[in-house]
Scaffold this motif. Structure first.
Motif, PDB file in Angstrom:
ATOM      1  N   ASN A 153      33.818 -48.017 -25.219  1.00 33.29           N
ATOM      2  CA  ASN A 153      33.912 -46.571 -25.426  1.00 33.29           C
ATOM      3  C   ASN A 153      33.306 -45.852 -24.229  1.00 33.29           C
ATOM      4  O   ASN A 153      32.104 -45.593 -24.182  1.00 33.29           O
ATOM      5  CB  ASN A 153      33.180 -46.175 -26.713  1.00 33.29           C
ATOM      6  N   PHE A 154      34.142 -45.546 -23.255  1.00 28.41           N
ATOM      7  CA  PHE A 154      33.660 -44.974 -22.010  1.00 28.41           C
ATOM      8  C   PHE A 154      33.768 -43.453 -22.030  1.00 28.41           C
ATOM      9  O   PHE A 154      34.667 -42.882 -22.645  1.00 28.41           O
ATOM     10  CB  PHE A 154      34.424 -45.558 -20.824  1.00 28.41           C
ATOM     11  N   ASP A 155      32.854 -42.807 -21.337  1.00 26.12           N
ATOM     12  CA  ASP A 155      32.783 -41.355 -21.275  1.00 26.12           C
ATOM     13  C   ASP A 155      34.120 -40.790 -20.777  1.00 26.12           C
ATOM     14  O   ASP A 155      34.611 -41.185 -19.710  1.00 26.12           O
ATOM     15  CB  ASP A 155      31.652 -40.960 -20.316  1.00 26.12           C
ATOM     16  N   PRO A 156      34.725 -39.855 -21.512  1.00 28.87           N
ATOM     17  CA  PRO A 156      35.982 -39.246 -21.048  1.00 28.87           C
ATOM     18  C   PRO A 156      35.836 -38.586 -19.685  1.00 28.87           C
ATOM     19  O   PRO A 156      36.804 -38.530 -18.911  1.00 28.87           O
ATOM     20  CB  PRO A 156      36.294 -38.219 -22.140  1.00 28.87           C
ATOM     21  N   ASN A 157      34.645 -38.077 -19.368  1.00 29.21           N
ATOM     22  CA  ASN A 157      34.436 -37.461 -18.055  1.00 29.21           C
ATOM     23  C   ASN A 157      34.499 -38.499 -16.940  1.00 29.21           C
ATOM     24  O   ASN A 157      34.962 -38.210 -15.833  1.00 29.21           O
ATOM     25  CB  ASN A 157      33.095 -36.734 -18.022  1.00 29.21           C
ATOM     26  N   LEU A 158      34.034 -39.712 -17.226  1.00 25.85           N
ATOM     27  CA  LEU A 158      34.174 -40.790 -16.251  1.00 25.85           C
ATOM     28  C   LEU A 158      35.643 -41.133 -16.061  1.00 25.85           C
ATOM     29  O   LEU A 158      36.111 -41.296 -14.924  1.00 25.85           O
ATOM     30  CB  LEU A 158      33.394 -42.019 -16.710  1.00 25.85           C
ATOM     31  N   GLN A 197      20.557 -42.190 -27.290  1.00 20.61           N
ATOM     32  CA  GLN A 197      21.246 -41.614 -28.433  1.00 20.61           C
ATOM     33  C   GLN A 197      22.761 -41.586 -28.270  1.00 20.61           C
ATOM     34  O   GLN A 197      23.495 -41.456 -29.255  1.00 20.61           O
ATOM     35  CB  GLN A 197      20.721 -40.197 -28.674  1.00 20.61           C
ATOM     36  N   ASN A 198      23.243 -41.714 -27.037  1.00 22.46           N
ATOM     37  CA  ASN A 198      24.686 -41.741 -26.785  1.00 22.46           C
ATOM     38  C   ASN A 198      25.245 -43.164 -26.774  1.00 22.46           C
ATOM     39  O   ASN A 198      26.426 -43.360 -26.500  1.00 22.46           O
ATOM     40  CB  ASN A 198      25.007 -41.049 -25.458  1.00 22.46           C
ATOM     41  N   GLY A 199      24.388 -44.130 -27.048  1.00 26.34           N
ATOM     42  CA  GLY A 199      24.831 -45.520 -27.042  1.00 26.34           C
ATOM     43  C   GLY A 199      24.828 -46.162 -25.670  1.00 26.34           C
ATOM     44  O   GLY A 199      25.299 -47.293 -25.519  1.00 26.34           O
ATOM     45  N   ASN A 200      24.322 -45.465 -24.659  1.00 22.22           N
ATOM     46  CA  ASN A 200      24.224 -46.050 -23.325  1.00 22.22           C
ATOM     47  C   ASN A 200      23.104 -47.077 -23.294  1.00 22.22           C
ATOM     48  O   ASN A 200      22.004 -46.833 -23.826  1.00 22.22           O
ATOM     49  CB  ASN A 200      23.939 -44.967 -22.276  1.00 22.22           C
ATOM     50  N   ALA A 238      32.485 -46.403 -11.595  1.00 22.39           N
ATOM     51  CA  ALA A 238      32.106 -46.773 -12.959  1.00 22.39           C
ATOM     52  C   ALA A 238      30.697 -47.357 -12.987  1.00 22.39           C
ATOM     53  O   ALA A 238      29.920 -47.088 -13.914  1.00 22.39           O
ATOM     54  CB  ALA A 238      33.115 -47.763 -13.529  1.00 22.39           C
ATOM     55  N   ALA A 239      30.361 -48.151 -11.979  1.00 13.97           N
ATOM     56  CA  ALA A 239      29.024 -48.749 -11.922  1.00 13.97           C
ATOM     57  C   ALA A 239      27.960 -47.679 -11.734  1.00 13.97           C
ATOM     58  O   ALA A 239      26.930 -47.676 -12.428  1.00 13.97           O
ATOM     59  CB  ALA A 239      28.968 -49.768 -10.790  1.00 13.97           C
ATOM     60  N   LEU A 240      28.181 -46.764 -10.790  1.00 14.80           N
ATOM     61  CA  LEU A 240      27.204 -45.706 -10.548  1.00 14.80           C
ATOM     62  C   LEU A 240      27.057 -44.799 -11.762  1.00 14.80           C
ATOM     63  O   LEU A 240      25.942 -44.398 -12.138  1.00 14.80           O
ATOM     64  CB  LEU A 240      27.618 -44.875  -9.329  1.00 14.80           C
ATOM     65  N   TRP A 241      28.180 -44.452 -12.376  1.00 13.77           N
ATOM     66  CA  TRP A 241      28.145 -43.596 -13.562  1.00 13.77           C
ATOM     67  C   TRP A 241      27.341 -44.275 -14.678  1.00 13.77           C
ATOM     68  O   TRP A 241      26.485 -43.651 -15.317  1.00 13.77           O
ATOM     69  CB  TRP A 241      29.568 -43.306 -14.035  1.00 13.77           C
ATOM     70  N   GLY A 242      27.618 -45.560 -14.892  1.00 12.81           N
ATOM     71  CA  GLY A 242      26.911 -46.287 -15.924  1.00 12.81           C
ATOM     72  C   GLY A 242      25.421 -46.379 -15.661  1.00 12.81           C
ATOM     73  O   GLY A 242      24.594 -46.179 -16.556  1.00 12.81           O
ATOM     74  N   LEU A 243      25.053 -46.670 -14.424  1.00  8.88           N
ATOM     75  CA  LEU A 243      23.644 -46.792 -14.075  1.00  8.88           C
ATOM     76  C   LEU A 243      22.915 -45.469 -14.189  1.00  8.88           C
ATOM     77  O   LEU A 243      21.837 -45.378 -14.793  1.00  8.88           O
ATOM     78  CB  LEU A 243      23.507 -47.338 -12.646  1.00  8.88           C
ATOM     79  N   ALA A 244      23.494 -44.432 -13.599  1.00 10.14           N
ATOM     80  CA  ALA A 244      22.807 -43.142 -13.529  1.00 10.14           C
ATOM     81  C   ALA A 244      22.792 -42.418 -14.859  1.00 10.14           C
ATOM     82  O   ALA A 244      21.950 -41.545 -15.087  1.00 10.14           O
ATOM     83  CB  ALA A 244      23.458 -42.264 -12.454  1.00 10.14           C
ATOM     84  N   SER A 245      23.721 -42.743 -15.767  1.00 12.89           N
ATOM     85  CA  SER A 245      23.785 -42.095 -17.079  1.00 12.89           C
ATOM     86  C   SER A 245      22.939 -42.795 -18.121  1.00 12.89           C
ATOM     87  O   SER A 245      22.547 -42.184 -19.122  1.00 12.89           O
ATOM     88  CB  SER A 245      25.238 -42.059 -17.575  1.00 12.89           C
ATOM     89  N   SER A 246      22.674 -44.069 -17.919  1.00 11.86           N
ATOM     90  CA  SER A 246      21.997 -44.881 -18.931  1.00 11.86           C
ATOM     91  C   SER A 246      20.484 -44.773 -18.798  1.00 11.86           C
ATOM     92  O   SER A 246      19.977 -44.258 -17.800  1.00 11.86           O
ATOM     93  CB  SER A 246      22.433 -46.339 -18.782  1.00 11.86           C
ATOM     94  N   PRO A 247      19.755 -45.254 -19.785  1.00 12.75           N
ATOM     95  CA  PRO A 247      18.300 -45.297 -19.638  1.00 12.75           C
ATOM     96  C   PRO A 247      17.899 -46.188 -18.467  1.00 12.75           C
ATOM     97  O   PRO A 247      18.661 -47.043 -18.012  1.00 12.75           O
ATOM     98  CB  PRO A 247      17.825 -45.900 -20.970  1.00 12.75           C
TER      99      PRO A 247
END
Length: 482
Positions: free
Chosen positions: A53-58, A468-471, A380-389
């Motif tokens: 379930n990936f962020d629609p903005n990504l 809380q967003n599941g990241n 996708a890698a940068l988005w995942g890293l920078a968005s996650s805890p």
């Protein structure tokens, strides 16, 4: 103090046990008793893999990666004739100086779209006479920083190297187009900066083109040292070096939907005692760079990026290195993206035809759609890293057995609380020692310790944070505390 723990299997196979319901809790021995009490309700093991379930903005951002812009960037870089580190710093149209000025101009234009969140730095230092540097030489890194919102700050770095070369590494006058090595990486970095500039994340993202790579990783070494000296918490770095094509143009079968990601095992900066401890616990496959690679593969799958990531358990290609090694030297998690099969006729060669074979790193051998797909993986890698805890810190596994016993089948883990305010808690992840990636996960609540009735002899454990967003954060591998 009440003591609960995960009970052992009764009449179940070990695999069934690992997927059965379990209760997490505190151990009663004194070391763990000091940790925050574990108060969450009993939960069970689940799959450790991404839900998809990936962020629609990504997803929207990935559609905006433009092969034509990437092509225009590589063409411009090639037009400077040579970008050798020792080439002209002052010629307005030829050499490393002209290329650097152009990249800085591009970064400044991109930063202007960021609502003040991106800053640009021209990081220049003088490299003394050293290997492949015959005279003191000014080397410049071009750095665009997209400031994150997290406090304390954490950093994620992506690089490509601006310099190029021919057969003789000291030849700074011959044409060195450097289309693939590493115009492709620079184009990737600029495209990422363009698309990310209008977004903001908890993590700070650093987009950099470094120089002096061909002579000895000088630019990236200086950059990594500066970040370490400043106390920057770099939690992920990857270089893009030679990402120009999935077709080696050598008669081998093209592989246009794969990219290699090189990941060292034993970290570069560890001591001999630390190596011995990693060997004693079987942690050779669990250094920080391997955890980074596992995370990247989880957040950048084929169904999102159109690319397969081939994780290669090696620091780099045989006896070789790129700019990620400079960051590994500072203890940072770092990796290298590169195309599936290199053609050495098109790397580090003078542009010429020999026996009917075209040599040279020419733009005609670059596939801009391929570079765009690798850029999607990076995004996708940068988005995942920078968005996650952030990755949990100071994760420990306690090994002191109860008095009069030589060991214990309990596994007690402890870690520092993350700084994020939107966490739902943490997960213990597990895998068989023979598995390449984490397979099972167990939520343990918003706590800082857990004790499991699972023997640490048989599996590997790690800790990751969940918001809380599941990241989910990258996994932290525990250090031994006896």
């Amino acid at each position: 103090m009440k003591s609960n723990y995960v009970s052992g299997p009764t009449g179940l196979s070990r695999r069934a046990f690992l997927s059965a319901s379990a209760v997490m809790a505190l151990a009663t021995h004194p070391i763990v008793r000091k940790a925050t009490p574990a108060l969450a309700a009993p939960v069970g093991f689940t799959s450790a893999t991404s839900t998809g379930n990936f962020d629609p903005n990504l997803r929207a951002l990935l559609t905006q990666i433009d092969p034509s812009r990437i092509q225009a960037t590589v063409q411009k870089l090639v037009s400077f004739g040579t970008r050798h580190t020792a080439s002209s710093q002052t010629d307005p149209v030829r050499g490393i100086g002209a290329a650097t000025a152009w990249v800085i101009g591009q970064m400044n234009a991109i930063a202007a779209t960021s609502n003040g969140n991106m800053t640009v730095q021209q990081q220049t230092f003088v490299q003394p006479v050293s290997s492949r540097i015959p005279v003191p030489t000014a080397i410049t890194n071009c750095i665009a920083t997209l400031q994150g919102t997290a406090s304390p700050a954490r950093f994620y770095v992506v690089t490509g190297h601006l310099d190029s070369r021919v057969t003789d590494v000291l030849d700074f006058t011959s044409d060195a187009p450097g289309a693939d090595d590493d115009g492709s990486g620079v184009a990737c970095v600029l495209e990422l900066a363009r698309l990310f500039a209008t977004h903001q994340f908890p993590g700070t993202i650093v987009f950099a083109t470094v120089s002096g790579e061909e002579e000895g990783l000088y630019g990236s070494t200086f950059m990594a040292q500066q970040m370490a000296a400043a106390g920057n918490d770099v939690q992920g770095m990857f270089s893009n070096d030679i990402i120009g094509t999935g077709d080696a143009h050598d008669g081998s079968k093209p592989d246009p939907f794969s990219v290699r990601l090189f990941l060292e095992g034993i970290p570069t900066n560890v001591t001999s005692n630390q190596v011995a401890l990693m060997q004693a616990v079987g942690g050779e496959n669990d250094g920080v760079s391997r955890q980074l690679g596992r995370f990247i593969k989880s957040v950048a799958p084929f169904n999102l990026t159109g690319m397969n990531i081939r994780l290669i358990w090696r620091r780099d290609r045989y006896l070789r290195a790129s700019d990620h090694v400079s960051f590994q030297g500072q203890g940072y998690p770092a990796a290298r993206f590169t195309e599936p099969r290199e053609n050495f006729d098109h790397e580090h060669q003078n542009t010429q035809v020999v026996n009917g074979v075209q040599l040279g790193d020419l733009i005609q051998f670059v596939d801009f759609d391929y570079v765009a797909r690798v850029t999607r993986v990076n995004a996708a890698a940068l988005w995942g890293l920078a968005s996650s805890p952030s990755t949990p810190k100071n994760v420990q596994i306690h090994t002191t057995p109860p008095a009069t016993f030589s060991g214990t089948n309990l596994t007690s883990l402890q870690w520092n609380a993350n700084p994020e305010t939107n966490l739902t808690g943490y997960e213990v992840v597990m895998r068989e020692t023979t598995d390449s990636d984490w397979t099972s996960a167990m939520p343990v609540g918003n706590v800082t310790s857990v004790t499991l009735n699972i023997s640490k002899d048989n599996v590997q454990f790690g800790i990751r944070a969940v918001d809380q967003n599941g990241n989910r954060s990258p996994v932290a591998f525990p250090q031994v505390v006896s």
